[in-house]
Structures are given as structure tokens and as C-alpha cells.
Write a protein that holds these residues in place. Structure first.
Motif, PDB file in Angstrom:
ATOM      1  N   SER A   1      -1.390 -12.157  -0.902  1.00 48.30           N
ATOM      2  CA  SER A   1      -1.241 -10.935  -1.742  1.00 48.30           C
ATOM      3  C   SER A   1      -2.030 -11.206  -3.064  1.00 48.30           C
ATOM      4  O   SER A   1      -2.476 -12.158  -3.301  1.00 48.30           O
ATOM      5  CB  SER A   1       0.282 -10.218  -2.087  1.00 48.30           C
ATOM      6  OG  SER A   1       0.848 -11.306  -2.653  1.00 48.30           O
TER       7      SER A   1
ATOM      8  N   ASP B   1      -0.022  -8.832   2.842  1.00 46.33           N
ATOM      9  CA  ASP B   1       0.540  -7.609   2.120  1.00 46.33           C
ATOM     10  C   ASP B   1      -0.362  -6.482   1.818  1.00 46.33           C
ATOM     11  O   ASP B   1       0.086  -5.372   1.798  1.00 46.33           O
ATOM     12  CB  ASP B   1       1.380  -8.018   0.707  1.00 46.33           C
ATOM     13  CG  ASP B   1       2.988  -8.520   1.055  1.00 46.33           C
ATOM     14  OD1 ASP B   1       3.170  -8.409   2.488  1.00 46.33           O
ATOM     15  OD2 ASP B   1       3.242  -9.131   0.203  1.00 46.33           O
ATOM     16  N   ASP B   2      -1.625  -6.908   1.490  1.00 45.33           N
ATOM     17  CA  ASP B   2      -2.301  -5.746   0.952  1.00 45.33           C
ATOM     18  C   ASP B   2      -3.739  -5.534   1.505  1.00 45.33           C
ATOM     19  O   ASP B   2      -4.252  -4.708   2.673  1.00 45.33           O
ATOM     20  CB  ASP B   2      -2.581  -5.938  -0.545  1.00 45.33           C
ATOM     21  CG  ASP B   2      -2.497  -7.299  -1.116  1.00 45.33           C
ATOM     22  OD1 ASP B   2      -3.345  -8.047  -0.557  1.00 45.33           O
ATOM     23  OD2 ASP B   2      -1.903  -7.554  -2.024  1.00 45.33           O
TER      24      ASP B   2
ATOM     25  N   GLY C   1       6.134  -1.122  -5.481  1.00 40.45           N
ATOM     26  CA  GLY C   1       4.572  -1.066  -5.571  1.00 40.45           C
ATOM     27  C   GLY C   1       4.351   0.471  -5.222  1.00 40.45           C
ATOM     28  O   GLY C   1       5.281   1.288  -4.822  1.00 40.45           O
TER      29      GLY C   1
ATOM     30  N   GLN D   1       1.236  -3.786  -6.226  1.00 41.79           N
ATOM     31  CA  GLN D   1       2.176  -4.440  -5.123  1.00 41.79           C
ATOM     32  C   GLN D   1       3.496  -4.385  -5.714  1.00 41.79           C
ATOM     33  O   GLN D   1       4.109  -4.079  -6.625  1.00 41.79           O
ATOM     34  CB  GLN D   1       1.656  -5.855  -4.927  1.00 41.79           C
ATOM     35  CG  GLN D   1       1.740  -6.753  -6.414  1.00 41.79           C
ATOM     36  CD  GLN D   1       1.003  -8.210  -6.099  1.00 41.79           C
ATOM     37  OE1 GLN D   1       1.354  -8.930  -5.688  1.00 41.79           O
ATOM     38  NE2 GLN D   1      -0.163  -8.141  -6.721  1.00 41.79           N
TER      39      GLN D   1
END
Length: 396
Positions: free
Chosen positions: A145, A204-205, A347, A354
Motif C-alpha cells: 500500500s 490495497d491500492d 479511507g 487509505q
């Protein structure tokens, strides 16, 4: 001996000298360099052998292909230069006139084909071995992340975030840079040396890439997908890598550090980590009954903000126009406490904001939200307590 024979002998001798200089000498020089390659293998200009069987296979494959390519280059260019020198116009050479040659075409098709097959066989074996993560002894989930790594040991109850350990003062040039500048973290990934370790890698992103050169492991971390890799480390030690995918403004501040330990040392570390995390969870439950003062919250909140928030929203809370919103004077912060807590916890989808729900403790979450609501002139007078965070979690 006739004058004609003497002239022919002189020309033959001259051709031998030119051939020696143009073809034989370079080939001998190449062979001498190739024999020295294993000795020079660990120089900074070459790959490193690494500390796993796979990494050594990759290194051996690299050296084999390099030697083959070097030999092909010298032979081809040697013949080419020899032909140019011995068939130049100034010597009266006449260009041959021909169209197509089945024998030559077959020859220059078969030779490269054989060479490619000879290179493909060991390469394929190595690639298959690199992808075989079956029968592992330990599984670690790696989640990237912006801009940190999260490690979770399957079935062990241990997980943590690993953040850049280099001091901000070093990055800003205020103090001297350390030996492992930008390649140090607060919590390294601890692994055993006597077991096959399986990695499950995701994000995660945005797309990251977990790259550890000493293990010959490099896998993309893609949101919504899980990529698989594995390693078996032969030697204890500290090994360093980096995110190898351009993942945003702080891409260069996302190092990887692996602390490889013997089996017994790893088991001791794992038992201690399990105890510490169990104690931390129990301590968090005790926090629910506490009331933090404004001064205590602001002090801890400022420390937490500088560590995890200032990179985007800036130390003065003014953000970066067009990229990261300002927190100073923010309508959300000033008028909607519940929304403020929610966005810090979970987030905001589609943005760089996040979730900090698992990254920070209850106390840190309460403190940083309190700080943001009272710093830079926001002055809401609100003091967020750990119980408020737990209540927001329950109401998710």
C-alpha cells in the motif's frame, strides 16, 4: 625457388598475420575474459548469486546465456571484419553475383534454432522451478500500500506493517545519511532458513512489486489479484530489496528488509511476537475505559500525523492542491465528526486516502483525529477517545 613462388609465400604469410590480428586474437581475448568471469562474478557490475538455490540457478543461467551471446558476437563480427578486410575493393576483390542459396538458408536457420533450443531448455527448467510454490512450510501474505508493506503469517496470529526507517532529517539533508539510507525499515520481515516459504502477494491500492534480489523473487502486487512466489533461504542474515514498480510520489521510500534466522531463532521470535500481539489486543480493550486529555492527545496525535499523514497532507495541514486535500479549514473536519472518524478508519475508494484501521492502534487513531480537529486553527475543542473509535468500528 621461382620469383612467383616467393611472391605467393609472402602474400600467404601476410594473410596469416591479418587473420591472426582480425579473428584469432579477439577470440583468444574473449576466451581469456570468459575464464575470468567466475572470478569477477560478484563485482557491482554483475548480478549477485543470492542466498537461495533458485537465485543461484538464475545466476548460472545468466552467466551461461551471457557467454553464449559473447561467443556468438565475437565469431560473427570476427568473420564479418575478416571478410571486409580480405575482400575489400582496394585489393581488387570482385563482388560475387548470386541469387538465393538453399544450403546457406538452411544453415542460417538450423544453427540459430539449435542455439535457441540449447538456451531454452535450462531457462524453462529454472522458470518452472521458480513457479513451484507447492508443499510450503510457511505462508506469508504480503500486501503493498502507499507506501508501506503489510505482512501476515498464515495460521500464526501475527501481522504487522513495515515502514521506512530512515529518519526524515536524513532525507531532508539535515543530518548525515546512514549506511542503509532508504533501505531500512522499522519492522523487518522475519523468516526461517530451514523451511520453504510461500508468498501470497497483493495490493490495497495501486500496483506495487515485491523485489528481493538475494532470493531471485520479484512479483507484482496487483489490487484484486493474488500472485504467488516462494523461497528457501540458505544463509541467515539481513537482506534488502525495494518496491520495483512506480507506485506514486513516495515510491522511493518503500524498502523491503528480510531478517533471515535459523529455525530455532525464528520459532523463538514467532512465539514472542504472538505474545506481544495478544498483549497489545488486551491493552487496547483496557483503553476503551480511559479518557485522554487534550494535551496528551495532541502530543501523540502530532507524532502520529507526522509519521503517517504529513507526506500527503503536509506538516502544515494545507495539502497539495489538485492531489491531496487540505485538512486546515476542512468542512468535513469542522462540521462532521463521524465522517472524519470514518474516513481515517476506512479511507476513501478511488483516492490515495487509505484505511488506517489496522495500521494504527486505538490510542493513535483517537489521538491523530483529535490533532487534526484542533491543529492549524481548526480548534473544534473535540477530544476523540478510544471508545469513540471502537463505537465507529461497531457501527460500520
Amino acid at each position: 625457388m621461382s620469383p612467383l613462388s616467393t611472391v605467393l609465400q609472402e602474400k600467404y604469410a601476410k594473410i596469416q598475420d591479418e587473420t591472426w590480428g582480425c579473428v584469432v586474437k579477439p577470440i583468444l581475448l574473449l576466451l581469456s575474459l570468459l575464464t575470468a568471469l567466475p572470478i569477477q562474478a560478484q563485482t557491482r557490475l554483475n548480478m549477485t548469486e543470492g542466498v537461495t538455490d533458485i537465485s543461484q540457478k538464475v545466476y548460472g543461467l545468466h552467466m551461461t546465456i551471457l557467454i553464449i551471446c559473447a561467443v556468438i558476437g565475437v565469431v560473427v563480427f570476427g568473420i564479418m571484419f575478416w571478410a571486409i578486410i580480405h575482400h575489400r575493393k582496394s585489393k581488387g576483390a570482385q563482388a560475387a553475383q548470386f541469387h538465393e542459396s538453399t544450403k546457406i538458408e538452411i544453415l542460417w536457420t538450423i544453427i540459430p534454432f539449435v542455439i535457441l533450443i540449447a538456451m531454452a531448455v535450462p531457462a524453462t527448467k529454472t522458470l518452472i522451478a521458480m513457479e513451484d510454490a507447492s508443499e510450503s512450510d510457511l505462508t506469508v501474505q504480503i500486501t503493498g500500500s502507499q507506501w508501506k508493506w503489510h505482512y501476515r503469517y498464515f495460521d500464526q496470529g501475527v501481522e504487522f506493517y513495515s515502514l521506512l526507517g530512515t529518519l526524515p532529517q536524513q532525507i531532508q539533508g539535515q543530518v548525515a545519511k546512514g549506511q542503509n539510507y532508504l533501505l531500512e525499515v522499522d519492522h523487518p520481515l522475519v523468516l526461517p532458513t530451514d523451511r520453504k516459504i510461500r508468498f501470497l502477494i497483493t495490493s490495497d491500492d495501486v500496483i506495487h512489486s515485491w523485489w528481493m534480489p538475494a532470493f531471485a523473487v520479484k512479483k507484482d502486487a496487483v489490487p484484486g489479484f493474488i500472485n504467488e512466489a516462494w523461497t528457501r533461504i540458505n544463509e541467515p542474515g539481513i537482506y534488502r530489496g525495494q518496491c520495483a514498480e512506480l507506485c506514486g510520489k513516495d515510491h522511493g521510500f518503500m524498502p523491503i528488509v528480510v531478517d533471515a534466522r535459523t529455525g530455532a531463532e525464528f520459532d523463538d521470535w514467532l512465539a514472542n511476537a504472538q505474545t506481544r500481539q495478544a498483549e497489545a489486543k488486551a491493552a487496547e480493550q483496557e483503553l476503551l475505559a480511559m479518557q485522554m486529555s487534550m494535551d496528551e492527545s495532541m502530543a501523540l496525535g502530532e507524532q502520529t500525523y507526522q509519521k503517517v499523514c504529513a507526506a500527503c497532507h503536509q506538516a502544515n495541514g494545507e495539502g497539495i492542491p489538485g492531489a491531496f486535500p487540505a485538512l486546515k479549514g476542512s468542512e468535513l473536519i469542522l462540521k462532521d465528526k463521524a465522517a472524519h472518524i470514518h474516513i481515517v478508519l476506512y479511507g476513501k475508494a478511488g483516492t490515495a486516502m487509505q484505511s488506517f484501521n489496522k495500521q494504527l492502534s486505538l490510542k493513535e487513531l483517537a489521538a491523530v483525529i483529535t490533532y487534526e480537529r484542533n491543529a492549524w486553527g481548526n480548534d473544534t475543542k473535540d477530544v476523540i477517545q478510544p471508545s469513540d473509535i471502537e463505537q465507529a468500528r461497531q457501527g460500520q
